[in-house]
Enzyme design. Sequence first.
Site, PDB file in Angstrom:
ATOM      1  N   ASN A  10      18.482   3.081  18.476  1.00 21.79           N
ATOM      2  CA  ASN A  10      19.686   3.887  18.255  1.00 21.79           C
ATOM      3  C   ASN A  10      20.412   3.275  17.063  1.00 21.79           C
ATOM      4  O   ASN A  10      21.042   2.228  17.199  1.00 21.79           O
ATOM      5  CB  ASN A  10      20.560   3.856  19.514  1.00 21.79           C
ATOM      6  CG  ASN A  10      21.883   4.571  19.307  1.00 21.79           C
ATOM      7  OD1 ASN A  10      22.106   5.207  18.273  1.00 21.79           O
ATOM      8  ND2 ASN A  10      22.769   4.469  20.293  1.00 21.79           N
ATOM      9  N   LYS A  12      22.949   4.300  15.605  1.00 20.72           N
ATOM     10  CA  LYS A  12      24.398   4.569  15.638  1.00 20.72           C
ATOM     11  C   LYS A  12      24.850   5.037  14.238  1.00 20.72           C
ATOM     12  O   LYS A  12      24.048   5.626  13.521  1.00 20.72           O
ATOM     13  CB  LYS A  12      25.163   3.338  16.146  1.00 20.72           C
ATOM     14  CG  LYS A  12      24.574   2.837  17.487  1.00 20.72           C
ATOM     15  CD  LYS A  12      25.434   1.865  18.213  1.00 20.72           C
ATOM     16  CE  LYS A  12      24.745   1.456  19.530  1.00 20.72           C
ATOM     17  NZ  LYS A  12      25.545   0.560  20.338  1.00 20.72           N
ATOM     18  N   HIS A  96      25.835   8.728  25.661  1.00 21.92           N
ATOM     19  CA  HIS A  96      26.010   7.308  25.338  1.00 21.92           C
ATOM     20  C   HIS A  96      27.451   6.894  25.659  1.00 21.92           C
ATOM     21  O   HIS A  96      28.387   7.675  25.466  1.00 21.92           O
ATOM     22  CB  HIS A  96      25.698   7.065  23.862  1.00 21.92           C
ATOM     23  CG  HIS A  96      25.568   5.614  23.529  1.00 21.92           C
ATOM     24  ND1 HIS A  96      26.663   4.803  23.348  1.00 21.92           N
ATOM     25  CD2 HIS A  96      24.478   4.817  23.391  1.00 21.92           C
ATOM     26  CE1 HIS A  96      26.243   3.565  23.101  1.00 21.92           C
ATOM     27  NE2 HIS A  96      24.922   3.557  23.123  1.00 21.92           N
ATOM     28  N   GLU A  98      29.492   5.173  24.116  1.00 21.98           N
ATOM     29  CA  GLU A  98      30.423   5.293  22.979  1.00 21.98           C
ATOM     30  C   GLU A  98      30.945   6.716  22.858  1.00 21.98           C
ATOM     31  O   GLU A  98      32.083   6.940  22.442  1.00 21.98           O
ATOM     32  CB  GLU A  98      29.728   4.821  21.688  1.00 21.98           C
ATOM     33  CG  GLU A  98      29.561   3.301  21.679  1.00 21.98           C
ATOM     34  CD  GLU A  98      28.379   2.782  20.880  1.00 21.98           C
ATOM     35  OE1 GLU A  98      27.792   3.539  20.082  1.00 21.98           O
ATOM     36  OE2 GLU A  98      28.023   1.596  21.071  1.00 21.98           O
ATOM     37  N   GLU A 167      22.684   1.320  30.440  1.00 21.12           N
ATOM     38  CA  GLU A 167      23.343   0.521  29.411  1.00 21.12           C
ATOM     39  C   GLU A 167      24.690   0.043  29.936  1.00 21.12           C
ATOM     40  O   GLU A 167      25.690   0.769  29.835  1.00 21.12           O
ATOM     41  CB  GLU A 167      23.565   1.349  28.141  1.00 21.12           C
ATOM     42  CG  GLU A 167      22.290   1.820  27.480  1.00 21.12           C
ATOM     43  CD  GLU A 167      22.477   2.014  25.972  1.00 21.12           C
ATOM     44  OE1 GLU A 167      21.667   1.464  25.234  1.00 21.12           O
ATOM     45  OE2 GLU A 167      23.435   2.680  25.553  1.00 21.12           O
ATOM     46  N   GLY A 173      26.453  -4.390  22.166  1.00 25.34           N
ATOM     47  CA  GLY A 173      26.988  -4.963  20.931  1.00 25.34           C
ATOM     48  C   GLY A 173      27.750  -6.254  21.140  1.00 25.34           C
ATOM     49  O   GLY A 173      28.432  -6.731  20.231  1.00 25.34           O
ATOM     50  N   SER A 211      22.338  -5.267  24.012  1.00 27.22           N
ATOM     51  CA  SER A 211      21.979  -6.568  23.431  1.00 27.22           C
ATOM     52  C   SER A 211      20.537  -6.969  23.711  1.00 27.22           C
ATOM     53  O   SER A 211      20.234  -8.156  23.844  1.00 27.22           O
ATOM     54  CB  SER A 211      22.951  -7.655  23.897  1.00 27.22           C
ATOM     55  OG  SER A 211      24.274  -7.347  23.462  1.00 27.22           O
TER      56      SER A 211
HETATM   57  P1  13P Z   1      23.126  -3.109  21.154  1.00 25.66           P
HETATM   58  O1  13P Z   1      21.633  -3.306  21.245  1.00 25.66           O
HETATM   59  O2  13P Z   1      23.656  -3.288  19.761  1.00 25.66           O
HETATM   60  O3  13P Z   1      23.859  -3.902  22.177  1.00 25.66           O
HETATM   61  O4  13P Z   1      23.390  -1.555  21.494  1.00 25.66           O
HETATM   62  C1  13P Z   1      22.809  -1.015  22.622  1.00 25.66           C
HETATM   63  C2  13P Z   1      23.041   0.444  22.614  1.00 25.66           C
HETATM   64  O5  13P Z   1      24.159   0.912  22.765  1.00 25.66           O
HETATM   65  C3  13P Z   1      21.881   1.321  22.392  1.00 25.66           C
HETATM   66  O6  13P Z   1      22.204   2.645  22.627  1.00 25.66           O
END
Ligand code: 13P
Length: 249
Positions: A10, A12, A96, A98, A167, A173, A211
């Site tokens: 992803n 982002k 997601h 976010e 997740e 992150g 992560s």
């Molecule tokens: P990270 O791997 O940067 O923690 O992000 C995970 C994520 O949100 C994948 O959709």
Amino acid sequence: MATKQLIAGNWKMNGGLAANQALLEALLAGIGQPGCDVAVCPPAAYLAQVQGLLAGQEAIALGAQDVSQHDNGAFTGDVSATMLRDFGVRYAIVGHSERRQHQGETDVHVAIKVKRALAAGITPIVCVGETLREREEGMTEFIVKRQLSAVIHLNGHCISEIVVAYEPVWAIGTGKTATPGEAQQVHAVLRAQLKAATEHAERVRILYGGSMNAANAAELLAQPDIDGGLIGGAALKAPDFLKIVGAAA
Ligand code: 13P
């Protein structure tokens, strides 16, 4: 365990024409014949570019980061499932954290988006996960089951066609990964919930995200109910992403 693991990157809201090209060239040069399914999910603006760069090979599939809950019409800024399909999109991340957090997406929106994706022949990657506060309050199971149950309720037997991604919001992150045991515990809960909804629950892939990196992927991916990974930060670095792909069975 589902038949083939899936490692999805992803990206982002990162990248650009030059950076995307460099990343994909490095991935394609190093990927060989992976032992798992692999996808990259660039920002919507770059789907056409990435589709072009992925043409003529099968090791890496194209994914999107979201899909509209509407079919078509006056929904400024939205991208529909059929539009994604036009660009060869095979997977779409849906719900997601976010987007739940910043765009106000609810369980109902997520369930409808899943339906739109499935109707267009796109495999939705449905994200669920608890916040740190919810975990501390002992709500983890309740939250992820509530999030998945909305999707099951609206999509019925089609649920066997989805991918689920656990997740934990506190692990995204932050560099804080759920331990393999903590992740497996939640994955087992989700598997049981899928089993109650479909006889094909074993083939539904449940990815872990938060992560995941080149160093911790192998142990996470070895858990019985972890069928792949949804990778954020580490998906932007070709050597790291390739190591995670290599760690998947
Ligand atoms: P990270 O791997 O940067 O923690 O992000 C995970 C994520 O949100 C994948 O959709």
